[in-house]
Design an enzyme around this catalytic site. Structure first.
Site, PDB file in Angstrom:
ATOM      1  N   THR A   1     -13.551 -33.479   2.642  1.00 41.36           N
ATOM      2  CA  THR A   1     -13.036 -34.544   3.145  1.00 41.36           C
ATOM      3  C   THR A   1     -12.132 -34.239   3.914  1.00 41.36           C
ATOM      4  O   THR A   1     -11.989 -32.969   4.281  1.00 41.36           O
ATOM      5  CB  THR A   1     -12.518 -35.690   1.916  1.00 41.36           C
ATOM      6  OG1 THR A   1     -12.264 -36.926   2.523  1.00 41.36           O
ATOM      7  CG2 THR A   1     -11.283 -35.112   1.288  1.00 41.36           C
ATOM      8  N   ASN A   2     -11.251 -35.125   4.470  1.00 47.82           N
ATOM      9  CA  ASN A   2     -10.270 -34.991   5.418  1.00 47.82           C
ATOM     10  C   ASN A   2      -9.102 -35.783   5.281  1.00 47.82           C
ATOM     11  O   ASN A   2      -9.099 -36.694   4.231  1.00 47.82           O
ATOM     12  CB  ASN A   2     -10.691 -34.979   6.983  1.00 47.82           C
ATOM     13  CG  ASN A   2     -11.218 -36.484   7.039  1.00 47.82           C
ATOM     14  OD1 ASN A   2     -10.531 -37.356   7.276  1.00 47.82           O
ATOM     15  ND2 ASN A   2     -12.585 -36.653   7.226  1.00 47.82           N
TER      16      ASN A   2
END
Ligand code: CTP
Length: 410
Positions: free
Chosen positions: A220-221
């Site tokens: 993810t980020n």
């Protein structure tokens, strides 16, 4: 309408205001507040906490509001149920004045132990609060944290004034005067009238996608979704119907917005394409993973000796580019988050994805980017670029929505 009739129209005519009163000495000011709201044309339904009744009588409030006041979940005499859901639906605005430190804390905590709080939790309308408390309680970090949290979720705060307090101390904490609160209510509804995007449907993508590697891990980020949520809220405030296609986030759904929850880039693609089919525009604010694991392991991947491990990733579909090819005369807004050659990269994305304009964030600017409540952006279109100062994400959202409006309403 003739000019006289126009002048005679009361600013709050026909507005339904749910007036919450909590247990503070400032509750006596709620009588004047109620009277002024009624005089301006509002229909006022009072809901009080049990303690508030000790400070101002139900009879006074019922007389001034011209309706029986509500305190309990049901009438102890006849068992009639006071539906907080119906109250929440009825209200155009829930105004809690005075609001105590205790009620503020319960509001942020989702506590539902009286009718005022259940009405708050059920309210689909905007909420405004006017705090009243002693200066140290007001300055306490928990109160300030609660106020900041409520504000971040769209609750409007009518700041208390400074002066002599009931405790005899001097400082900030005195509830704003009823006249000031009425002005804030009028300003709220006046802004509400600017529904220039009524009849338009927008899709907003927001937050980070999550690409599973195995049942335990994912890619993810850092996106929190704050910017996208602020845009969805601003579009709804301007009258648009909004479908918010959202990655996982801790944020609450803004008032008047429909949220579709997704996890992966593929799910976001499907949801956004489907919603865009009958939309008038889209704002692509999500931080979508450009790559996802080629294989998702069915079982947790175990480490193998001391060597490295390789994960093969495949490209995801570009949602913005797909909407760009289908957009026709509709409005499409993109985001670019860059760390170098910002302007050139943003201009390239503007053209490549067929955006009407792109919002450039530079991670090199202090106060911009993930997590915080501020952002510093440049709006770029084919005609040029406009650099905005450091603003709150809400204000940035407002500027973006104003630009969308200028495109739609030529
Ligand atoms: N976007 C999208 N779908 C993707 C990737 C990006 O809708 N699969 C959107 C973002 O929401 C944003 C814009 O496209 O509005 C960002 O453009 P992009 O070139 O994809 O940015 P990055 O993913 O950061 O690309 P790069 O790695 O090339 O900088």
């Amino acid at each position: 309408m003739c000019p006289m009739a126009d002048q005679m129209t009361r600013p709050l005519e026909g507005r339904h205001i749910l007036l919450g009163i909590t247990g503070s000495i400032a509750a006596y000011k709620a009588a004047m507040l109620c009277r002024l709201l009624v005089r301006e044309g509002a229909e006022v339904q009072v809901v009080m906490t049990a303690l508030a009744k000790e400070f101002i009588t139900p009879l006074t409030m019922a007389t001034l509001s011209r309706r029986p006041i509500l305190v309990e979940f049901f009438d102890p005499e006849n068992g009639a149920w006071n539906s907080h859901v119906k109250l929440g639906e009825w209200a155009d605005l829930m105004l809690i004045a005075p609001v105590t430190a205790n009620t503020l804390a319960k509001m942020t905590g989702g506590v539902a132990d009286n009718l005022l709080l259940t009405s708050y939790l059920s309210a689909r309308c905007p909420v405004m609060v006017a705090p009243a408390m002693d200066l140290d309680m007001y300055a306490h970090y928990t109160t300030q944290r609660n106020l900041a949290e409520l504000q971040a979720h769209g609750v409007k705060i009518v700041e208390p004034g400074s002066g002599e307090l009931a405790s005899g101390l001097e400082g900030k904490g005195r509830m704003a005067e009823p006249e000031e609160i009425v002005e804030a209510v009028k300003a709220h509804f006046a802004a509400d009238k600017k529904k220039a995007l009524a009849g338009n449907h927008f899709v907003v993508t927001a937050g980070a996608t999550i690409e599973p590697i195995d049942p335990v891990r994912y890619i993810t980020n850092h996106s929190t979704g704050k910017m996208g949520y602020a845009i969805a809220e601003a579009l709804a405030a301007h009258g648009a119907r909004v479908t918010l296609v959202s990655g996982r986030t801790a944020l609450a759904v803004p008032p008047g917005v429909d949220r579709v929850d997704v996890l992966t880039a593929e799910e976001m693609y499907q949801a956004a394409v489907e919603a865009f089919a009958e939309a008038d525009g889209a704002v692509m604010c999500a931080a979508v993973a450009d790559y996802t694991p080629r294989e998702v392991a069915a079982e947790k991947i175990k480490k193998q000796g001391e060597g490295d491990m390789t994960l093969t990733l495949r490209r995801t579909q570009d949602i913005a580019a797909r909407l760009g090819t289908a957009k026709g005369a509709r409005v499409l807004v993109g985001f670019a988050l860059e760390t170098c050659d910002e302007q050139a990269h943003a201009e390239e994305k503007l053209a490549k994805k067929n955006f009407d304009f792109i919002v450039l964030n530079s991670l090199r600017d202090a106060g911009a980017g993930f997590r915080g409540d501020t952002n510093k952006v440049t709006l770029i279109d084919a005609a040029g670029s406009e650099e905005l100062p450091l603003l709150s994400k809400r204000e940035v959202a407002e500027r973006i929505v104003e630009k969308i409006e200028s495109i739609i309403i030529k």
